[in-house]
Design a protein around this motif. Structure first.
Motif, PDB file in Angstrom:
ATOM      1  N   VAL A 109      22.652 -34.469 -18.852  1.00  0.00           N
ATOM      2  CA  VAL A 109      21.987 -33.334 -19.501  1.00  0.00           C
ATOM      3  C   VAL A 109      22.799 -32.067 -19.238  1.00  0.00           C
ATOM      4  O   VAL A 109      23.060 -31.710 -18.081  1.00  0.00           O
ATOM      5  CB  VAL A 109      20.543 -33.173 -18.992  1.00  0.00           C
ATOM      6  N   ASP A 110      23.200 -31.413 -20.289  1.00  0.00           N
ATOM      7  CA  ASP A 110      24.039 -30.213 -20.205  1.00  0.00           C
ATOM      8  C   ASP A 110      23.152 -28.973 -20.237  1.00  0.00           C
ATOM      9  O   ASP A 110      22.756 -28.504 -21.296  1.00  0.00           O
ATOM     10  CB  ASP A 110      25.015 -30.207 -21.376  1.00  0.00           C
TER      11      ASP A 110
ATOM     12  N   TYR B 104      28.242 -31.427 -15.971  1.00  0.00           N
ATOM     13  CA  TYR B 104      27.936 -32.249 -17.145  1.00  0.00           C
ATOM     14  C   TYR B 104      29.074 -33.240 -17.314  1.00  0.00           C
ATOM     15  O   TYR B 104      30.220 -32.866 -17.585  1.00  0.00           O
ATOM     16  CB  TYR B 104      27.788 -31.355 -18.372  1.00  0.00           C
TER      17      TYR B 104
ATOM     18  N   VAL C 126      29.391 -37.172 -18.855  1.00  0.00           N
ATOM     19  CA  VAL C 126      28.788 -38.376 -19.432  1.00  0.00           C
ATOM     20  C   VAL C 126      29.401 -39.632 -18.819  1.00  0.00           C
ATOM     21  O   VAL C 126      28.693 -40.624 -18.582  1.00  0.00           O
ATOM     22  CB  VAL C 126      28.949 -38.377 -20.969  1.00  0.00           C
TER      23      VAL C 126
ATOM     24  N   GLN D 200      21.197 -35.561 -26.148  1.00  0.00           N
ATOM     25  CA  GLN D 200      22.188 -35.762 -25.087  1.00  0.00           C
ATOM     26  C   GLN D 200      22.033 -37.130 -24.432  1.00  0.00           C
ATOM     27  O   GLN D 200      23.029 -37.815 -24.165  1.00  0.00           O
ATOM     28  CB  GLN D 200      22.075 -34.643 -24.049  1.00  0.00           C
TER      29      GLN D 200
ATOM     30  N   GLU E 268      23.391 -40.033 -26.411  1.00  0.00           N
ATOM     31  CA  GLU E 268      24.809 -40.327 -26.307  1.00  0.00           C
ATOM     32  C   GLU E 268      25.081 -41.484 -25.350  1.00  0.00           C
ATOM     33  O   GLU E 268      26.085 -42.192 -25.470  1.00  0.00           O
ATOM     34  CB  GLU E 268      25.582 -39.091 -25.841  1.00  0.00           C
TER      35      GLU E 268
END
Length: 489
Positions: A273-274, A310, A312, A352, A355
């Motif tokens: 989560v950004d 952040y 991923v 998010q 993704e």
């Protein structure tokens, strides 16, 4: 405010309309958040007051002292009466606070776990004892939950707010969940009340609050949504007041059931989560990405604290370590619409986490509709705007209620015996700076454990018409309708 008393008419007069975003949800039970609404309405007052500069000040009590480690004495003003004409003496004050202790759902700031006894020792002195040493008692009685009402307020099944307060404004009419009509208290102990009357309207929709203060239908509006800030900044008839507040937006994760009973999964979501993107795209730069529960410029944040990166790829790696296939995860995310930005925040989080292959379903509604599931632990994840000084103006109250195993507002069901052990002893530390070091230690642990996802430290925006005089936003969003509030020419 004139602390010498001697109220009377003699103000500038006029009628002011204030738009409030949260309607009463518990029939004005003072153990609930409804107490905050009565304080903003200028009706309910407390023994001590958390001042605009963060210092504790006298209110209905003129002084207090700790006479032994577990006993505090409060000396009351001798010139105060309730709006129905009965005296505010020590018996009435002790009765009001004892009624609070008997609540079926205790107040977080003031409950039988932290308060042992309350009694009137003479006509103007109230003695409060605690089960163990507690330096926060003067702050506890500054909480709106510990507001003082006349004995008549408690005689029915629900709190009677008509004429039973001590404040500068008296409630004369209530339209349930719509508005309160208030008249100036001509016998106010704090001096002349400038306005003749006021109306407090409950306007849940943020865009409507912004529009009403812009058109002049309302003179003051709390909680201007980020989407309306630019328009109001360009309006010469509106003054926009923005400030940082002790409040953090949190993504609650239910630690008591899979997949969030595994800290690796929670930590994966931390990296997925950004929060900077959320601040930039939804809050238009108001607020800042969270470094944990407490804002970085507060004395309770760990030195050098930063938001989680952040990343991923790191999120995928952590899920792999946990043995979790993200495509197998389906999460329901609760997002109450009382906070107008939450719908958009939920959508960004949905995108998010998508993704990673995580399926997120969003369920909206008013907070009061979602609260039973939150309190009962019947949820996967939920957005929450949480004030960490709203119950007691020092983080011990928040940490004890939200992050101990048996905490009264531990919605995430986070439970760590080490945290419990540290917090059990924190109030025995007399030195405030030493307590602050403990709060920072706990904050660091909550962030590293990903007890929840701390998303952003919030700002607050108020809109006022240019004619409004004597209004200043309170750092804890306590006081709005005050004796000094006026309408200019």
């Amino acid at each position: 405010m004139n602390s010498n008393g001697g109220g009377g008419a003699g103000g500038q007069g006029g009628h002011l309309v204030y738009d409030e975003l949260i309607p009463p949800g518990a029939a004005w039970a003072l153990e609930s958040g409804d107490a905050h609404g009565l304080v903003r309405a200028g009706c309910l007052e407390t023994l001590s007051k958390y001042g605009y500069d963060g210092e504790l000040e006298p209110m209905l009590a003129t002084e207090w002292s700790q006479i032994d480690p577990t006993t505090w004495e409060f000396v009351l003003r001798d010139d105060v009466q309730f709006q129905n004409g009965t005296p505010m003496d020590a018996e009435a004050v002790a009765g009001a606070l004892n009624h609070l202790l008997e609540a079926e759902v205790p107040a977080l700031a003031f409950n039988p776990d932290v308060i042992a006894t309350i009694e009137a020792t003479d006509e103007s002195t109230v003695q409060i004892t605690t089960p163990k040493a507690d330096p926060l008692v003067p702050l506890r009685v500054a909480s709106p939950n510990a507001g003082i009402m006349a004995p008549e307020a408690y005689e029915g099944k629900e709190i009677d707010i008509l004429g039973t307060c001590t404040g500068p404004f008296e409630v004369t009419e209530e339209v349930p969940r719509q508005s309160l009509h208030l008249e100036a208290n001509d016998d106010y102990w704090g001096g002349d009340v400038q306005l003749d009357s006021a109306e407090m309207r409950f306007v849940i929709d943020g865009a409507t609050r912004a529009t009403q203060v812009q058109t002049g239908e309302a003179h003051i509006a709390r909680g201007i949504p980020a989407a309306n800030l630019a328009t109001l900044r360009d309006d010469s008839n509106v003054e926009l007041l923005e400030l940082s507040v002790a409040r953090t937006t949190v993504l609650l994760l239910n630690n008591s059931r899979p997949p969030f009973d595994d800290p690796l999964v929670r930590q994966a979501l931390q990296h997925a989560v950004d929060s900077q993107a959320i601040v930039d795209s939804i809050y238009e730069g108001t607020g800042e990405p969270a470094v944990g529960p407490f804002a970085p410029d507060s004395p309770w944040a760990p030195e050098g604290a930063e938001p989680p990166a952040y990343d991923v790829d790191e999120a995928r790696s952590l899920l792999d370590q946990a043995g979790v296939d993200p495509s197998d995860l389906s999460i329901e995310l609760l997002a109450y619409n009382d906070r107008p930005e939450f719908g958009d925040v939920a959508a960004v989080i949905q995108d998010q986490l998508g993704e990673l292959g995580i399926d997120v379903k969003i369920r909206g509604g008013e907070y009061t509709a979602l609260e039973p599931d939150l309190l009962g632990g019947n949820f996967d994840a939920a957005l929450l705007s949480r004030g960490y000084l709203v119950d007691v103006a020092e983080p011990a109250g928040y940490l004890l209620s939200d992050y101990t195993c048996e905490g009264g507002y531990n919605l995430a069901k986070y439970c760590d015996p080490e945290v419990d052990r540290i917090l059990e002893d924190v109030l025995s530390i007399e030195d405030a700076e030493a307590r602050n070091e403990v709060y920072a230690q706990i904050a660091e642990k909550l962030q590293s454990d990903a007890a929840n996802l701390f998303l952003l430290h919030e700002g607050a925006a108020w809109g006022t018409q240019a004619a409004v005089e004597g209004f200043e936003p309170h750092p804890l969003e306590y006081y709005v309708l005050t004796a000094d509030l006026a309408l200019g020419g």
